[in-house]
Design an enzyme around this catalytic site. Structure first.
Site, mmCIF file in Angstrom:
data_model
loop_
_atom_site.group_PDB
_atom_site.id
_atom_site.type_symbol
_atom_site.label_atom_id
_atom_site.label_comp_id
_atom_site.label_asym_id
_atom_site.label_seq_id
_atom_site.Cartn_x
_atom_site.Cartn_y
_atom_site.Cartn_z
ATOM 1 C CD GLU A 46 21.263 -10.348 6.208
ATOM 2 O OE1 GLU A 46 20.496 -9.913 5.339
ATOM 3 O OE2 GLU A 46 21.930 -9.590 6.964
ATOM 4 C CB ALA A 59 35.489 5.252 -2.191
ATOM 5 N NE ARG A 141 28.023 -0.233 -1.426
ATOM 6 C CZ ARG A 141 28.080 0.155 -0.165
ATOM 7 N NH1 ARG A 141 28.049 -0.761 0.794
ATOM 8 N NH2 ARG A 141 28.168 1.419 0.156
ATOM 9 N NE ARG A 219 23.099 4.059 -6.376
ATOM 10 C CZ ARG A 219 23.980 4.405 -5.452
ATOM 11 N NH1 ARG A 219 25.276 4.350 -5.730
ATOM 12 N NH2 ARG A 219 23.581 4.799 -4.253
ATOM 13 C CG ASP A 334 25.081 3.151 6.993
ATOM 14 O OD1 ASP A 334 26.045 3.891 7.265
ATOM 15 O OD2 ASP A 334 24.806 2.777 5.835
ATOM 16 C CB ALA A 347 31.821 1.264 3.606
#
Length: 452
Positions: A46, A59, A141, A219, A334, A347
């Site tokens: 990572e 969602a 998330r 947002r 992705d 997702a």
């Protein structure tokens, strides 16, 4: 063949180098959970110093929540603990309430805020109920990340490892190079490094890259009391999608209804767009938002203006026909097929990927007892996932055009828009993932003897 145990699960490829997972986002961690459950030795690399996710709500439709349970039942149970649903129990099968975001441009037409239709699962409304969720569920998330991390044992993750390149060795294994100058060895590598993936260039070449789609997002996350005061309990506590001429706004409750997540997405005029800025997230102002949504449902615009974050997020996708693998390197989520958010499915599609790939790799290792020709497993994965995931990229773009009233031949014909949206969601929600896995296994004849 030697074996070891991680979280009580025998690792079937212990005598070999681990499979490297590059990227510890939602897709990469879901894959790791699936592989660990199946006893496959892995290591996660990572780039950040800790696991983290950007954004508020995500969602999930019925296909996505089913995938969670198929990956690991503990993942689904953890998800359900934090998931938020429509507050109105009569809307258990509803994904979104479609509404007019601005006045209909017809004489005596509908007014902003009025209902168009309920977008719901009319084909198998008990599909979600059977696993303890509802047709639409949302989760922050960060909460979903917490659930995934809780299923990852210590010792299988290296942080601050920004992937740079990979070199194939004489025995077919891979040497991974990182930006800090360190290296690591792996039997194979799966790129879960997102829309800006460096792994994708290895697999697909530099010509396959993310493309700006002429849209960007404002947002806002609004406290429940404020949302209810401005919009009323029904609009604040249940998912709404406000359609308009050249834009849309989606709102839905998160964090068990304590907040309402709001995303407003305008579509640039014309047929050709470019994004000139190096960063995809750029500073913005409340004035920018109000200017883009002049004439929209006043209480909604006023509310978003008050809580609007001082940035806009450019939207890109990754659409192509190249295979998702090359040699011992494969792509997931992705990095392979980033889609616009217009169907709330990005997702969820990564969760489907994780279920299919983790099981294919496990079965492959069980039958082959070595990783020399792991490309066969990646080929099987590509055969069943590429067509569906690239179809999502296309369908998500179509969905955006429909709810923006700019789809050729449909425009603001609400009846035709709903009909086409229903076709898109029927395709999305009711894929038989277990049948898809069986079909993938047919590409690896050596597996047949295991399941006789």
């Amino acid at each position: 063949m030697s074996s070891a145990k991680t979280n009580g699960v025998s690792q079937r490829n212990e005598s070999y180098l681990p499979i490297a997972i590059v990227g510890g986002g939602l897709g990469g961690l879901a894959l790791a959970v699936g592989l660990l459950k199946q006893g496959v030795k892995i290591h996660i690399y990572e780039a950040a110093h800790v696991f983290s996710e950007i954004g508020a709500g995500v969602a999930f439709g019925p296909n996505a929540t089913r995938a969670l349970g198929l990956i690991d039942e503990r993942l689904l149970e953890g998800y359900k603990e934090y998931a938020t649903f429509n507050d109105d129990r009569e809307r258990d099968a509803t994904f979104m309430c479609l509404r007019w975001g601005m006045d209909e441009q017809r004489e005596e037409g509908k007014k902003a805020g009025e209902l168009i239709a309920y977008l719901e699962d009319k084909w198998n409304p008990d599909s979600a109920k059977s696993i303890g969720v509802r047709t639409r569920s949302c989760i922050h998330r960060a909460r979903l990340l917490d659930v995934l991390v809780s299923l990852i044992p210590e010792g299988v993750t290296s942080f601050a490892k920004s992937f740079k390149s990979a070199e194939e060795q004489s025995d077919g294994t891979l040497k991974l190079n990182f930006a800090d100058g360190s290296t690591a060895m792996a039997s194979a590598m799966i790129g879960c490094d997102g829309i800006k993936s460096k792994t994708r260039e290895i697999v697909c070449g530099p010509e396959v890259e993310a493309s700006y789609v002429g849209e960007y997002a404002f947002r806002a996350v609004v406290p429940r009391a404020e949302a209810e005061k401005a919009l009323g309990a029904d609009l604040a506590r249940n998912g709404q999608l406000y359609c308009g001429y050249g834009a849309y706004i989606v709102t839905y409750p998160i964090e068990h209804g304590d907040f309402t997540n709001m995303v407003a997405i305008p579509h640039e005029r014309g047929e050709s767009w470019t994004w000139e800025q190096e960063d995809w997230t750029v500073p913005s102002t409340k004035h920018d938002f109000v200017r883009q949504f002049e004439g929209w449902f006043p209480p909604l615009v006023d509310l978003i203006q008050k809580y609007c974050q001082p940035y806009t997020w450019a939207l890109f996708n990754v659409e192509h026909t190249s295979p998702y693998y090359k040699g011992r390197v494969c792509l997931l989520g992705d990095s392979a097929h980033a889609a616009t958010p217009h169907m709330g499915a990005g997702a969820g599609m990564a969760m489907e990927d994780a279920y299919i790939l983790s099981n294919i790799l496990s079965h492959f290792i069980a039958s082959r007892r070595n990783l020399e020709d792991i490309e066969t497993a990646f080929q099987a994965y590509d055969a069943v996932r590429r067509s569906r995931t690239q179809k999502l990229v296309e369908n998500s773009r179509k969905s955006g055009l429909l709810i923006d009233f700019i789809m050729t031949g449909v425009n603001d014909d609400a009846h035709a828009m709903v009909e086409q949206l229903e076709n898109l969601y029927k395709w999305l929600w009711h894929e038989d993932l277990e049948a898809q896995l069986e079909y993938a296994k047919s590409f690896i004849p050596a597996l047949d003897r295991i399941f006789d």
